[in-house]
Design a protein around this motif. Structure first.
Motif, PDB file in Angstrom:
ATOM      1  N   LYS A 123     -24.189  -7.269  -9.893  1.00  0.00           N
ATOM      2  CA  LYS A 123     -24.090  -8.149  -8.726  1.00  0.00           C
ATOM      3  C   LYS A 123     -22.637  -8.446  -8.392  1.00  0.00           C
ATOM      4  CE  LYS A 123     -26.381 -12.158  -6.691  1.00  0.00           C
ATOM      5  NZ  LYS A 123     -27.414 -13.199  -6.888  1.00  0.00           N
ATOM      6  N   GLN A 124     -21.811  -8.662  -9.429  1.00  0.00           N
ATOM      7  CA  GLN A 124     -20.398  -8.919  -9.185  1.00  0.00           C
ATOM      8  C   GLN A 124     -19.705  -7.669  -8.653  1.00  0.00           C
ATOM      9  OE1 GLN A 124     -18.709 -11.965  -9.423  1.00  0.00           O
ATOM     10  NE2 GLN A 124     -17.224 -10.736  -8.287  1.00  0.00           N
ATOM     11  N   ALA A 126     -21.052  -5.384  -6.797  1.00  0.00           N
ATOM     12  CA  ALA A 126     -21.426  -5.279  -5.386  1.00  0.00           C
ATOM     13  C   ALA A 126     -20.613  -6.237  -4.533  1.00  0.00           C
ATOM     14  CB  ALA A 126     -22.915  -5.550  -5.222  1.00  0.00           C
ATOM     15  N   ALA A 127     -20.380  -7.445  -5.028  1.00  0.00           N
ATOM     16  CA  ALA A 127     -19.585  -8.425  -4.290  1.00  0.00           C
ATOM     17  C   ALA A 127     -18.140  -7.954  -4.144  1.00  0.00           C
ATOM     18  CB  ALA A 127     -19.634  -9.777  -4.995  1.00  0.00           C
ATOM     19  N   ASN A 128     -17.585  -7.402  -5.224  1.00  0.00           N
ATOM     20  CA  ASN A 128     -16.211  -6.897  -5.157  1.00  0.00           C
ATOM     21  C   ASN A 128     -16.078  -5.782  -4.123  1.00  0.00           C
ATOM     22  OD1 ASN A 128     -15.640  -8.650  -7.247  1.00  0.00           O
ATOM     23  ND2 ASN A 128     -15.464  -7.072  -8.815  1.00  0.00           N
ATOM     24  N   GLY A 130     -17.803  -5.341  -1.589  1.00  0.00           N
ATOM     25  CA  GLY A 130     -18.011  -5.872  -0.247  1.00  0.00           C
ATOM     26  C   GLY A 130     -16.724  -6.206   0.478  1.00  0.00           C
ATOM     27  N   THR A 135     -15.422  -9.115   6.179  1.00  0.00           N
ATOM     28  CA  THR A 135     -15.767 -10.325   5.443  1.00  0.00           C
ATOM     29  C   THR A 135     -15.881 -11.538   6.373  1.00  0.00           C
ATOM     30  OG1 THR A 135     -14.600  -9.459   3.513  1.00  0.00           O
ATOM     31  CG2 THR A 135     -15.078 -11.823   3.540  1.00  0.00           C
ATOM     32  N   GLU A 143     -27.696  -9.544  -0.103  1.00  0.00           N
ATOM     33  CA  GLU A 143     -27.399  -9.695  -1.527  1.00  0.00           C
ATOM     34  C   GLU A 143     -26.486  -8.569  -1.989  1.00  0.00           C
ATOM     35  OE1 GLU A 143     -29.665 -10.372  -5.822  1.00  0.00           O
ATOM     36  OE2 GLU A 143     -30.826  -9.797  -4.041  1.00  0.00           O
ATOM     37  N   PHE A 144     -26.743  -7.367  -1.490  1.00  0.00           N
ATOM     38  CA  PHE A 144     -25.926  -6.201  -1.821  1.00  0.00           C
ATOM     39  C   PHE A 144     -25.419  -5.607  -0.501  1.00  0.00           C
ATOM     40  CE2 PHE A 144     -29.063  -6.543  -5.264  1.00  0.00           C
ATOM     41  CZ  PHE A 144     -28.195  -6.703  -6.350  1.00  0.00           C
ATOM     42  N   VAL A 145     -24.138  -5.786  -0.233  1.00  0.00           N
ATOM     43  CA  VAL A 145     -23.586  -5.496   1.095  1.00  0.00           C
ATOM     44  C   VAL A 145     -23.772  -4.039   1.495  1.00  0.00           C
ATOM     45  CG1 VAL A 145     -21.441  -5.346   2.424  1.00  0.00           C
ATOM     46  CG2 VAL A 145     -21.941  -7.389   1.057  1.00  0.00           C
TER      47      VAL A 145
END
Length: 406
Positions: A123-124, A126-128, A130, A135, A143-145
């Motif tokens: 999850k982290q 995926a956020a990175n 993104g 943004t 949840e997952f870009v």
């Protein structure tokens, strides 16, 4: 014209944190292995380039050009730089190095692409990743870009032309099969069942929207390095090794286009056009025009399958199939090993792995292997011309190279 002298790729199944190494260790390992593979001396390298997307977010590390000085004392004083273009970072680093060589500033360049991605949760990660989206403006509810972005692309294709999910599943199946033949592929030892490439929610669960697990490129630790030379330096290299210069591949064409970072704006702009992403098409066409070739001269393609829909789109933008007809090239076996124009014989991002900053360099290295007949079990018979297609973000940055044997 720029020559490729060779290079090296790490094992994409490696997990650097578990092995107890950091980015500097992996960097040194890749450069040293690349120098050994090409039998080059560090003192002869005149410029260094690094492709990397988000070292700061995954490892708290920037200024990666400074790692060269840790590898060997002869690199102390070497001019270096880092290049970021999301998933196209490695290819942009190659373009910068070739520009220096063609300008006559230097004669021998080292280009390394790398990314560490498996030291955080999925999850982290995926956020990175993104950070390559717009943004605060797009995909804020996802949840997952990136699975969401390319799920939206699937919907767009469905709206424009209609799309059958079975063709996306087949793309994944082909690329995983190709990866099994690649000794550096992350997925080479993975096991699948017939249900893995279906709509089975247990064997192939939904990640986001219309993207399922097998539709997705891999979160990967990895590095790849190549050495590029001017014609003068390539001639010297060949003479010293008593080999014909014609045995050294060349980058004969390149295309580099950028579009607005907004996915929505790109799609809206192409509403009445044949191609969903016209800048991708322009980059592909630019590379072939500069190389003086047409598609029928291309023996294999390494393309950016961050998701199966990306490859579906790319099949059309590369001209393998007409707009809206990528399914034909999938159904008739054109893109498979032994087909009319094999796509991702390495396994691509799905089968081989996707350490973001390394991908463009890995593609160029695989093109080198193909045209020199050194790709081993995933060699395309008789390959003399290979085209790459490397994409950053939602096609915000696109780079295509043509690599040819003389």
């Amino acid at each position: 014209m720029t020559y490729i002298l060779g290079g090296w790729q790490s094992d994409f199944s490696d997990n650097w944190a578990r092995r107890g190494i950091d980015m500097a260790d992996a960097f040194s390992e890749a450069i040293e292995a690349g120098l050994d593979a090409t039998k080059l001396d560090p003192k002869h390298v005149e410029t260094g380039h690094v492709g990397n997307f988000v070292g700061e977010l995954f490892a708290g590390q920037g200024l990666l050009g400074g790692f060269f000085g840790l590898v060997h004392p002869d690199f102390d004083g070497l001019p270096t730089s880092r290049h970021e273009a999301a998933c196209a970072s490695g290819s942009v680093a190659i373009l910068a190095a070739t520009a220096e060589l063609e300008a006559g500033r230097y004669d021998l360049a080292c280009v390394l692409g790398m990314e560490q991605m498996r030291n955080v949760s999925g999850k982290q990660a995926a956020a990175n990743l993104g950070a390559a989206a717009w943004t605060g403006h797009e995909f804020g509810d996802a949840e997952f870009v990136w699975p969401r972005a390319f799920s939206d692309l699937t919907e767009e294709y469905d709206r424009r032309y209609g799309i059958d999910a079975r063709h996306l599943r087949r793309i994944a199946e082909i690329n995983f099969a190709n990866g099994r033949r690649n000794p550096n592929a992350q997925s080479r030892g993975w096991a699948f069942t017939p249900e893995s490439f279906t709509e089975d929610d247990d064997a192939n669960p939904v990640v986001e929207g219309r993207m399922r697990k097998m539709d997705c490129g891999q979160v990967t630790d990895g590095a790849s390095v190549i050495f590029l030379a001017s014609p003068k330096r390539a001639a010297d290299y060949a003479k010293q090794r008593n080999i014909p210069i014609e045995s050294l591949p060349r980058i004969t064409g390149w295309g580099h286009r950028s579009a607005p970072i907004s996915y929505k704006r790109k799609v809206q702009a192409s509403e009445n056009q044949a191609y969903v992403f016209p800048q991708v098409k322009r980059a592909v066409d630019d590379a072939r025009a500069r190389a003086g070739i047409a598609l029928d001269s291309v023996d294999a393609i390494e393309l950016h399958d961050c998701f199966t829909t990306t490859e579906y789109m790319a099949i059309e933008h590369l001209g393998i199939a007409a707009p809206g007809e990528a399914w034909k090239a999938i159904e008739d076996g054109s893109i498979e090993a032994g087909g009319r124009i094999p796509v991702n014989p390495s396994g691509g991002l799905i089968g081989c792995g996707h350490p973001v900053g390394a991908t463009g360099v890995r593609m160029a290295l695989d093109a080198f292997k193909q045209v020199t007949g050194t790709a081993g079990d995933y060699q395309v018979d008789g390959a003399k011309t290979v085209q790459t297609l490397n994409i950053g973000g939602s096609t915000t940055t696109t780079v295509s190279l043509v690599v040819q044997a003389a």
